[in-house]
Enzyme design. Structure first.
Site, PDB file in Angstrom:
ATOM      1  N   GLU A 236     -30.941  39.873  -8.869  1.00  0.00           N
ATOM      2  CA  GLU A 236     -29.590  40.410  -8.768  1.00  0.00           C
ATOM      3  C   GLU A 236     -29.423  41.622  -9.679  1.00  0.00           C
ATOM      4  OE1 GLU A 236     -27.069  41.336  -7.323  1.00  0.00           O
ATOM      5  OE2 GLU A 236     -25.927  39.489  -6.972  1.00  0.00           O
TER       6      GLU A 236
ATOM      7  N   HIS B 171     -28.541  32.116  -2.671  1.00  0.00           N
ATOM      8  CA  HIS B 171     -28.683  30.876  -3.433  1.00  0.00           C
ATOM      9  C   HIS B 171     -27.410  30.030  -3.366  1.00  0.00           C
ATOM     10  CE1 HIS B 171     -25.999  32.370  -6.575  1.00  0.00           C
ATOM     11  NE2 HIS B 171     -26.625  33.537  -6.446  1.00  0.00           N
TER      12      HIS B 171
END
Length: 420
Positions: free
Chosen positions: A300, A224
């Site tokens: 994550e 990202h």
């Protein structure tokens, strides 16, 4: 009443891929003279490191019970798995549902008061480690570990000291005879070979005469774009504030979108559920005219109470926990976060689902540092510590292809040319 017989069990387990082809090894040792009383090892098919380590512990304690069924024993278990040692000692909670039955099985073999646990460095656990590797090598050949062919006990130095260890009782040869009995019983209980084509079959390696495997499932791994936390190098996982992309991050996502439009390879887009990934994925999807599918397994790591802190702040406040975390993939961040071993299990399960779904296609996976590094590590068969030896910039691109025979191929790592 005679004193309990003092014994040492050294156990280890390994997985070439985590999860991947796995095996364990365990050895029972007389601490009075370092004599090996029993060895056991087994290839267990595809499993994680933690499962293999627990299986090794169970095998070692079972061998003790077989050797001395009617004798009071005091066993010191020595392992280089911090996770197993701390969980079996009761200092760490067992959060993973797959570990609880294994820990319960190990605890039932001998009375709890007769077993203690000690963590040792890997260099001091070479005998059990070699046994585990012999088992995995045997599995790779399609068979099982053969005790008669084992060389794991060769050149294994030992300086084991147990206070007040009583002299060995019984005529000479009792322990050796018992060890032979245990080996025979354990060998008879195992299958002699692994069936070809089973889930534990090892992928072909090398050039050889491989068949035409067709187009692989190709995963383009896009980290990202930046958030407000990224330049400050703060822990930002799945247990924190879920920040949005910053202005810089939105620009990076737009650059990535233009690059993928120019290349024309992306057929599917899959994203972590976290906002920074969804915003990055949506920017690419809008440019390519594709939909975004959410995959929970790509989120994550949960960094527990470290979320939002810098590395220096964590070191100052939770120094001992940080040191343990850096040294062991089984250690979790303070406050109930995820260990790297747990993340690897989650990410590999997501990988397998996506490989099945996108066989022969190219999918863009928008995710985070740890999942990308984990996919790369598993593709290379690299050890867990390799996670700390890769650099992944915001909005960088890496690529892994997965072929039908199970062989992955790393094609690109940390490419940021589209941002320049």
């Amino acid at each position: 009443m005679s004193a309990p017989r003092q014994l040492v069990v050294e156990a280890d387990g390994g997985s070439r891929g985590n999860p991947g082809p796995a095996g364990y090894g365990a050895v029972v040792i007389d601490p009075a003279d370092g004599q090996t009383l029993a060895e056991t090892a087994e290839y267990i098919g595809v499993a994680t490191n933690n499962v293999a380590e627990y299986k090794g512990l169970i095998a070692g304690l079972t061998a003790v019970k077989e050797l001395f069924p009617d004798t009071d024993v005091q066993v010191r278990v020595r392992m280089d798995s911090k996770l197993v040692v701390e969980q079996m000692s009761g200092r760490w909670k067992i959060k993973h549902p797959g570990m609880k039955p294994l820990a319960e099985e190990a605890a039932r073999i001998l009375p709890g008061s007769s077993v203690t646990y000690e963590w040792i460095p890997r260099a001091e656990n070479k005998h059990a480690d070699r046994l585990a590797n012999e088992a995995m090598d045997a599995g790779k050949r399609g068979g099982q570990w053969d005790p008669a062919a084992s060389t794991a006990d060769q050149d294994t130095p030992r300086t084991l000291v147990v206070p007040d260890a009583p002299p060995r009782s019984g005529p000479p040869g009792d322990a050796a005879a018992g060890a032979a009995k245990v080996r025979a019983a354990l060998a008879a209980a195992r299958p002699s070979e692994t069936a070809p084509g089973s889930a534990s079959a090892t992928p072909q390696v090398g050039w050889g005469s491989a068949p035409d495997l067709g187009a692989p499932a190709t995963f383009i791994l896009l980290r990202h774009g930046e958030t407000a936390l990224t330049p400050e190098k703060r822990f930002s996982g799945s247990g924190g504030s879920d920040p949005a992309l910053s202005e810089t991050g939105r620009h990076q996502a737009a650059c990535a979108a233009e690059a993928f439009a120019a290349r024309g390879a992306v057929q599917e887009i899959v994203s972590s559920p976290l906002r920074r990934c969804r915003e990055t994925a949506e920017a690419v999807a809008a440019r390519l005219g594709l939909q975004v599918r959410i995959e929970e397994g790509l989120r994550e790591t949960d960094f527990g109470v470290w979320e939002g802190l810098t590395f220096g702040e964590v070191r100052e406040r939770y120094g001992a926990d940080l040191t343990t975390w850096l040294a062991s993939p089984d250690a979790a961040p303070t406050g109930g976060g995820e260990s790297f071993a747990e993340v690897a299990e989650r990410v590999s399960a997501a990988r397998d689902r996506l490989i099945a779904r996108y066989a022969g296609r190219t999918a863009l996976l928008v995710t985070h540092v740890t999942p990308i590094k984990t996919l790369v590590r598993l593709a290379l068969g690299a050890p867990p510590e390799s996670l700390f030896r890769m650099e992944l910039s915001p909005a960088s691109v890496s690529t892994v292809a997965y072929y039908a025979d199970g062989n992955p191929s790393l094609r690109l790592l940390n490419d940021t040319s589209h941002l320049r």
